[in-house]
Design an enzyme around this catalytic site. Sequence first.
Site, PDB file in Angstrom:
ATOM      1  N   LYS A  25      -5.821   2.218   3.288  1.00  0.00           N
ATOM      2  CA  LYS A  25      -6.781   1.681   2.322  1.00  0.00           C
ATOM      3  C   LYS A  25      -7.852   2.706   1.961  1.00  0.00           C
ATOM      4  O   LYS A  25      -8.208   2.861   0.782  1.00  0.00           O
ATOM      5  CB  LYS A  25      -7.418   0.407   2.880  1.00  0.00           C
TER       6      LYS A  25
ATOM      7  N   ASP B 215      -3.073   0.681   8.738  1.00  0.00           N
ATOM      8  CA  ASP B 215      -3.298  -0.121   7.535  1.00  0.00           C
ATOM      9  C   ASP B 215      -4.658   0.201   6.909  1.00  0.00           C
ATOM     10  O   ASP B 215      -4.779   0.384   5.691  1.00  0.00           O
ATOM     11  CB  ASP B 215      -3.212  -1.607   7.899  1.00  0.00           C
TER      12      ASP B 215
ATOM     13  N   ALA C 106      -7.710  -7.390  -0.589  1.00  0.00           N
ATOM     14  CA  ALA C 106      -7.136  -8.684  -0.957  1.00  0.00           C
ATOM     15  C   ALA C 106      -7.635  -9.049  -2.357  1.00  0.00           C
ATOM     16  O   ALA C 106      -7.400  -8.301  -3.301  1.00  0.00           O
ATOM     17  CB  ALA C 106      -7.465  -9.747   0.077  1.00  0.00           C
TER      18      ALA C 106
ATOM     19  N   LYS D 124       0.814  -1.236   0.000  1.00  0.00           N
ATOM     20  CA  LYS D 124       0.000   0.000   0.000  1.00  0.00           C
ATOM     21  C   LYS D 124       0.837   1.271   0.000  1.00  0.00           C
ATOM     22  O   LYS D 124       0.299   2.368  -0.193  1.00  0.00           O
ATOM     23  CB  LYS D 124      -0.921  -0.003   1.229  1.00  0.00           C
TER      24      LYS D 124
END
Length: 817
Positions: free
Chosen positions: A682, A678, A611, A579
């Site tokens: 996203k 994380d 994913a 990312k």
Amino acid sequence: MQILKFGGSSLSTTHVLKTVAFIAKTRCQKNRIAIVVSACGDTTDHLLQVIDLSLLGQQKQWKSKLAQLKKYHLQLLEKTVLKKHQRYTRERIEFIFSELHSFLAGVSLVHDCSARTKDLILSQGEILATEIVAAVLNAEGLSAVAVHAAQLIATDDHYGQALVDCELTEQKVKKYFATLSKTVPVITGFVGGTANGDITTLGRGGSDYSAALIAASVKAKALEIWTDVDGVLSADPRLVLDAFPLISLSYEEAMELAYFGAKVVHSKTLTPLMQKKIPLWIKNTFAPDVIGTCISEKSTDEGIVKGITSMSDVAVLTLTGSGIIGVHGVAGRMFTALARAEVNVVMISQSSSEQSVCCVISSDKQKEAVHALKEEFKLELKARVVQNIHCEADMVVLSLVVSKMKGSPGVAGKLFSVLGKNGVNVVAVAQGSSEMSISFVLSEEDKVRALNLIHGAFHLSLNHVNLFMIGKGRVGTALLRQVEEARVRLQDEMGIDLRLIGVCDSQKIILGNKPLEFKKWKTKLAQSKETLKLPQLVTSLKSTALENILVIDVTASEEIAKYYPEIIATGMSVVTPNKKAQTQNLNTFHILQKALNRGRKQYRYETTVGAALPVISTLQDLKDSGDEILEIQGIFSGTLSYLFSTLDKGVLFSDAVKEAVKRGYTEPDPRDDLSGEDVARKILILARELGLQLNLKQVKVENLIPPSLRKGSVAHFLSRLSEINAVFAKRCASAKQKGKVLQYCAQLKQGKPSVGVVEVNADSPLALLKPGDNVVIFKSKRYFDNPLIIKGPGAGPEVTAGGVFADILKISQYLVR
């Protein structure tokens, strides 16, 4: 009558000489035959070396070299022919080397070797071969005689490149062959003779040309050229590993291949055969049962593209000037000047505006060519009518030979598309009026890559996609196993061959231009002594000269992500679940976007958000089709999805985290997941997909770890994790009282992104998840009352690897179509 011609490699050892005898005996059973031979092995090269040594006056060295050559020929005789049959041929070999000694002694004495003398010396190699082959055939029961072609092939006295008098040659050959009964003549190739009786040589491809002249003169049933390859190949096998022998070619197709570099047959060999419509077979002495290639009037092969050749050591000479537009005679003056300077033009290309003319010449003629044009156009240069005359070296001409180009639209488009996708720049293009080939010039460093790209693109072989993986963790291991399991199916169904060319971790690297075995990559990497040097990685990848290189980054490294623009700029593609590239600061992010915009480069990062779920591609489709995204909500962490689903069942927070670690749902340090960073990355990726110019710091983040536990080892963190059990138990109980559940949710509302724990209705799509699942909800103008929902597994190495694999296949299909 059949003519058999055997090249030097076919006469180089005892074993192949016996094969020659077998082939000759087999052919004699059905037809009368005549044999034409080259010098045995590397004899011609050795004779040239001996001449050079004698010119330098190095007596000891040239005599030693000549003695070695004599020993080689005597051993060929002794090991192939029984002693009782050797006497005559041994005496002939002794005599020929005695003559050679005398010739070379004279050269050494006067320190000069005229072209006439050089031809006389070189011709002895073929004469020796005729004597040995005739002896072998006689020993095998055939009646054979050695024949000197100087009495058959009539030439002028242009020594080294003698021109043949075809009419007189035909008369002489017919007259000689009329005297033969069942005797098999073994004739010297490469050699001719003048009207005065001097020996001449015919230049490159001379032995094949001799055979063709003899075949045409006697109207042979066929000419067979026996060499060390299985026929005319679709490409140079040293450069294209998948090159294969062509079953058939027309004369015209073979001439196109020969002109631009195919080494098996010279174009001048084909001319006399074409005139008499005599088929030419290219056969392999080392594999006589292989069918070989038949060259005749019409090809029986239905393929559109017959092959691709390359011609190296060329330069592009360009004349440019705005003052030459519409001026008559510029090109004529240019080529006349080059002809005076004895510069041969290989290919010509002119811009439609007539502002520039370029041609391809041999690299060793650059200075002469530039000087000739500057002299010819010195007045125009002075008046600035011609602005520039320059030469660009280290170039190569590639030629695609096409049998039906006129009736096959799209050949040129496909050709330049596949080159462009791989960052191969074409300097000049030319197509002949016959429409049997299209030729183009590019840099020498792109030659191997371009040959393999084109060979695959036109289905002459499988389309290779060469994978290089950065990182060796669980996702990478699962990915390479999945690729290996699917390889054969992909080859059969899609014509795509996924090959692994290298792997690296933070310390070591393995990389080569030949594929690695998928089962052995871990062992090879562990054994590697090559250390990873990131600044040199792109150069190392490019130096492999492989086509369709796809770099897979399965790390979470920000440092590696910084190299994506450089990788993409060289024509390689990138697939990653990392990312960092999509969430780095805006300046660095824009550098990556500019690299992508400069060409049709492929960069896929679907797995950075969900994913294997099609989150990014769905968002891009909605946006591209004109829909307006109003709001995004989602659970983007499989780890946190599993964690909060477990908490809802009454499991303690610390136990839920430890179980997630055990199942492989978390990063090695679970705080990377629990920090919320994380998930923040996203939602930032999706925000940027919508064109929002945001940085990571602008995402509001709830960190699940109290400050007191954010430092220290992972083991220390896990041992103290129970300290926050009560906090989450209390929040869960509060939500339950309201008929809600807790979820760690990402949201983008009114252009503002945030991530954190929220209470959601028990019947909400955000709540109705299996442990470990992700869900993304797009609310748009089209999907307003009933938002678009994407849901499924969002964690685990197998799922993520599957998503990366899907991206690899999408890029592969793009590259090869």
